[in-house]
Design an enzyme around this catalytic site. Sequence first.
Site, PDB file in Angstrom:
ATOM      1  N   ASP A  68      -8.301   5.059  -2.804  1.00  0.00           N
ATOM      2  CA  ASP A  68      -7.450   3.643  -2.479  1.00  0.00           C
ATOM      3  C   ASP A  68      -7.033   3.020  -3.496  1.00  0.00           C
ATOM      4  O   ASP A  68      -7.716   2.212  -3.916  1.00  0.00           O
ATOM      5  CB  ASP A  68      -8.087   3.011  -1.467  1.00  0.00           C
ATOM      6  CG  ASP A  68      -7.411   2.052  -0.693  1.00  0.00           C
ATOM      7  OD1 ASP A  68      -6.243   1.672  -1.324  1.00  0.00           O
ATOM      8  OD2 ASP A  68      -7.551   1.548   0.528  1.00  0.00           O
ATOM      9  N   HIS A  95      -1.867   0.691   6.825  1.00  0.00           N
ATOM     10  CA  HIS A  95      -2.388   0.954   5.610  1.00  0.00           C
ATOM     11  C   HIS A  95      -2.334   2.132   5.174  1.00  0.00           C
ATOM     12  O   HIS A  95      -2.110   3.291   5.964  1.00  0.00           O
ATOM     13  CB  HIS A  95      -4.015   0.485   5.462  1.00  0.00           C
ATOM     14  CG  HIS A  95      -4.420   0.452   4.067  1.00  0.00           C
ATOM     15  ND1 HIS A  95      -3.776  -0.181   3.020  1.00  0.00           N
ATOM     16  CD2 HIS A  95      -5.588   1.129   3.483  1.00  0.00           C
ATOM     17  CE1 HIS A  95      -4.415  -0.194   2.056  1.00  0.00           C
ATOM     18  NE2 HIS A  95      -5.481   0.560   2.132  1.00  0.00           N
ATOM     19  N   CYS A 120       0.589  -1.276   0.005  1.00  0.00           N
ATOM     20  CA  CYS A 120      -0.093  -0.199  -0.012  1.00  0.00           C
ATOM     21  C   CYS A 120       0.688   1.320  -0.147  1.00  0.00           C
ATOM     22  O   CYS A 120       0.449   2.180  -0.930  1.00  0.00           O
ATOM     23  CB  CYS A 120      -0.977   0.000   1.151  1.00  0.00           C
ATOM     24  SG  CYS A 120      -0.041  -0.179   2.785  1.00  0.00           S
TER      25      CYS A 120
END
Length: 307
Positions: free
Chosen positions: A157, A142, A101
């Site tokens: 995202d 994250h 991520c």
Amino acid sequence: MHLRLTVVFVSLICSFNTFANELWKKDYSKIDSIAKAVEPRRNLKKLVSELTDHCHNDVSKYRSIFTWVAHHIEYDLEALRKPALRETDPEKIIKRGKAVCAGYSSLFKTLCEQAGLECVTITGWAKERTLIGKDFPKKTNHAWSAIRIENEWYLCDVTWAAGNTTEEKQVFTFEFNDSYFCTPPELFAYCHFPEDKQWFLGGKVSKKKFMERPHFYSGSIRYKIQDVESDDGTIKYKKGDSIDFQFSTDVPDPEITICWAGDKFSKSIAYEKKGDTITFRCMPNRYVPFLYIYLNSKAILGYKIVK
């Protein structure tokens, strides 16, 4: 006997982010088709030029970059297990074709900035089904992004837009999910809790509620299952008890299925539908740790089962 667990979902009109909802629903198919066909190149200036020269506004530029990253960068499961392998340098990520991520967010941010667009990387916590009902974690797990369009910030995202991993994090599958582009804050907050709370952007939720409520899979975003009124993602199991569910969706004639943890296949559920509201009942024939609800074969909710 049956256990009454009613989960109600209602349509949401968010005055704070009406424009975001319009961006979220927009048809980007032409931009996407061009962006995903652009070949990877380590020369970021040329890459950004290919991705944005045909775009006529900032929204199109952001979308083109978002789509390209999601289609060309694979989630790096090896680096997930071995932090020393994690990479955030954009050129190295493109060469490797993989990232976790932080790398996805770094690459997206850098490409946006190369295009003259404003982008911020946000760190925080992502909710997983195994965390239902547990204490709020101390360490962030994250990273995602916020983009600025006409002086308003919107949440994205690109990692979750790229595809899916198995629950055991053994296999990654590319499956573009544009539900995570300019997602309305109230939906985004289902599974995203920012370290800096200003990045809730109106979708603020308490740590307690964030941990207690069900796990929302990407299908809950895709099918606009919104504004959950039940805070409880934990179901008390008792042999012979049934569980009632109720939710609303604007999907016409959906197929609703459930799957108990350990089962290989989901089971179709008969339901009643009045307007957008769906109600159904299920009864477990044994104790299992989790229950999953699917809409049109896409997971939308996960519940923890306790004795």
